[in-house]
Design a protein around this motif. Sequence first.
Motif, PDB file in Angstrom:
ATOM      1  N   MET A  51     -33.163  10.241   7.249  1.00 20.78           N
ATOM      2  CA  MET A  51     -34.505  10.773   7.470  1.00 20.78           C
ATOM      3  C   MET A  51     -34.915  10.669   8.923  1.00 20.78           C
ATOM      4  SD  MET A  51     -37.473  12.018   7.043  1.00 20.78           S
ATOM      5  CE  MET A  51     -37.530  12.432   5.316  1.00 20.78           C
ATOM      6  N   ASN A  54     -34.233  12.984  11.895  1.00 24.93           N
ATOM      7  CA  ASN A  54     -34.975  14.245  11.981  1.00 24.93           C
ATOM      8  C   ASN A  54     -36.369  14.067  12.569  1.00 24.93           C
ATOM      9  OD1 ASN A  54     -33.413  16.517  10.493  1.00 24.93           O
ATOM     10  ND2 ASN A  54     -33.173  14.731   9.152  1.00 24.93           N
ATOM     11  N   VAL A 140     -44.142  10.181   7.247  1.00 25.13           N
ATOM     12  CA  VAL A 140     -43.184   9.937   6.172  1.00 25.13           C
ATOM     13  C   VAL A 140     -43.492   8.592   5.540  1.00 25.13           C
ATOM     14  CG1 VAL A 140     -40.746   9.592   5.584  1.00 25.13           C
ATOM     15  CG2 VAL A 140     -41.385  11.262   7.342  1.00 25.13           C
ATOM     16  N   VAL A 168     -43.929  13.828   4.177  1.00 23.88           N
ATOM     17  CA  VAL A 168     -42.747  13.745   3.318  1.00 23.88           C
ATOM     18  C   VAL A 168     -42.771  12.395   2.606  1.00 23.88           C
ATOM     19  CG1 VAL A 168     -40.236  13.855   3.150  1.00 23.88           C
ATOM     20  CG2 VAL A 168     -41.422  15.172   4.925  1.00 23.88           C
ATOM     21  N   VAL A 170     -40.591   9.862   0.605  1.00 27.03           N
ATOM     22  CA  VAL A 170     -39.215   9.493   0.286  1.00 27.03           C
ATOM     23  C   VAL A 170     -39.243   8.356  -0.732  1.00 27.03           C
ATOM     24  CG1 VAL A 170     -37.021   8.605   1.163  1.00 27.03           C
ATOM     25  CG2 VAL A 170     -38.395  10.168   2.570  1.00 27.03           C
ATOM     26  N   MET A 213     -28.549  13.216   2.878  1.00 24.81           N
ATOM     27  CA  MET A 213     -29.914  12.799   3.175  1.00 24.81           C
ATOM     28  C   MET A 213     -30.439  13.498   4.418  1.00 24.81           C
ATOM     29  SD  MET A 213     -32.401  10.951   2.097  1.00 24.81           S
ATOM     30  CE  MET A 213     -34.027  10.646   2.784  1.00 24.81           C
ATOM     31  N   TYR A 214     -29.606  13.636   5.415  1.00 24.79           N
ATOM     32  CA  TYR A 214     -30.017  14.300   6.646  1.00 24.79           C
ATOM     33  C   TYR A 214     -30.431  15.742   6.372  1.00 24.79           C
ATOM     34  CZ  TYR A 214     -29.816  16.458  11.258  1.00 24.79           C
ATOM     35  OH  TYR A 214     -30.123  17.161  12.386  1.00 24.79           O
ATOM     36  N   SER A 217     -33.690  15.962   4.398  1.00 26.92           N
ATOM     37  CA  SER A 217     -34.788  15.518   5.250  1.00 26.92           C
ATOM     38  C   SER A 217     -35.135  16.579   6.288  1.00 26.92           C
ATOM     39  CB  SER A 217     -34.418  14.212   5.951  1.00 26.92           C
ATOM     40  OG  SER A 217     -34.176  13.191   5.014  1.00 26.92           O
ATOM     41  N   VAL A 221     -38.838  17.995   6.609  1.00 27.67           N
ATOM     42  CA  VAL A 221     -39.568  17.761   7.860  1.00 27.67           C
ATOM     43  C   VAL A 221     -39.922  19.084   8.525  1.00 27.67           C
ATOM     44  CG1 VAL A 221     -39.359  16.830  10.202  1.00 27.67           C
ATOM     45  CG2 VAL A 221     -38.645  15.453   8.244  1.00 27.67           C
ATOM     46  N   ILE A 233     -38.653  13.644  -1.625  1.00 29.47           N
ATOM     47  CA  ILE A 233     -37.205  13.439  -1.683  1.00 29.47           C
ATOM     48  C   ILE A 233     -36.950  12.167  -2.473  1.00 29.47           C
ATOM     49  CG2 ILE A 233     -35.081  12.972  -0.399  1.00 29.47           C
ATOM     50  CD1 ILE A 233     -36.297  14.454   1.975  1.00 29.47           C
TER      51      ILE A 233
END
Length: 320
Positions: A51, A54, A140, A168, A170, A213-214, A217, A221, A233
Amino acid sequence: MDLSTQQQLDAYRKMSMIRAFEDRLHKENATGAIPGFIHLYAGEEAIAVGMCENLTRADKIASTHRGHGHCIAKGCDVRGMMLEIYGRKEGLCHGKGGSMHIADLAVGMLGANGIVGGGPPLAIGAALTSKYRKDGSVAVSFTGDGGSNHGFTLEALNMAVVLQLPMVFVFENNGMGEATGADFAIGSKDIASRAGSFGMPSATVDGTDFFDMYSASKEAVTRAREGGGPSVIEATAVRFYGHFEGDPGLYRTPDQLAELKETKDPLVHFRARTRDRISAEDLDAIDAENVALVDAAVAEAQEAALPDLSDVDADVYVSY
């Protein structure tokens, strides 16, 4: 994947640092030298780093009681973190917060939080500030599967949609809230599906895979930054240590834990995904460097000064 080899190395360096930091704290806590509770993040490194790779320095994150990984991923100084955990004057919060309350506003880390589910409402405030100022930043919140059931978490989800905030959420589903299985405590059996009832998109990803995950994310984002509103997420992973240091962990057998460490290790998965681009020797060198950095931080923290008694009421109230 739009990450260069150097960016991938930088991401691994952060995951490796989290692992070195947590493994060393596991040993140090057993000596009795560290005050307060510690909750270790080992096993979930790919979530925080996936995460935060980003995010910019201007973006804000709100953490949990298991916050060391989020701190490192967002750019907090490891030396300052270790001094804080040891309760020393030169710690990030001057030795007053300890493990569960590390914060560094300079890098957008709003703070770890001893209140389960306490992060989403705080991140809502940061996201509303961003929308009001039109500065393009994103907020986030990281929340565990246990915290996903708390009322103020659900209220934050609703508010983010109503106000269309750049946010976001998570949810780090490591399979258990303390010692209660998520499959028992979550009626819908998955957290991400709840997002639809609030009117926002969601994704469920393998939280042990940095690249998964990247990617999720980045999408979330970008949506938030471009005015598309909030997202959820759910990242599944496992924690390698107990809920807290000292937890006997009787809810997992030694064989079960050994299998999890063998099959669900984010660092091992990263090595497998990058073996055609990055040598094992390069990654080994990063691991060794991080261990040395953590060793130095511990040595300094053990000898550093405690806060002055005269500072006991400093930083309690805001001065205008």
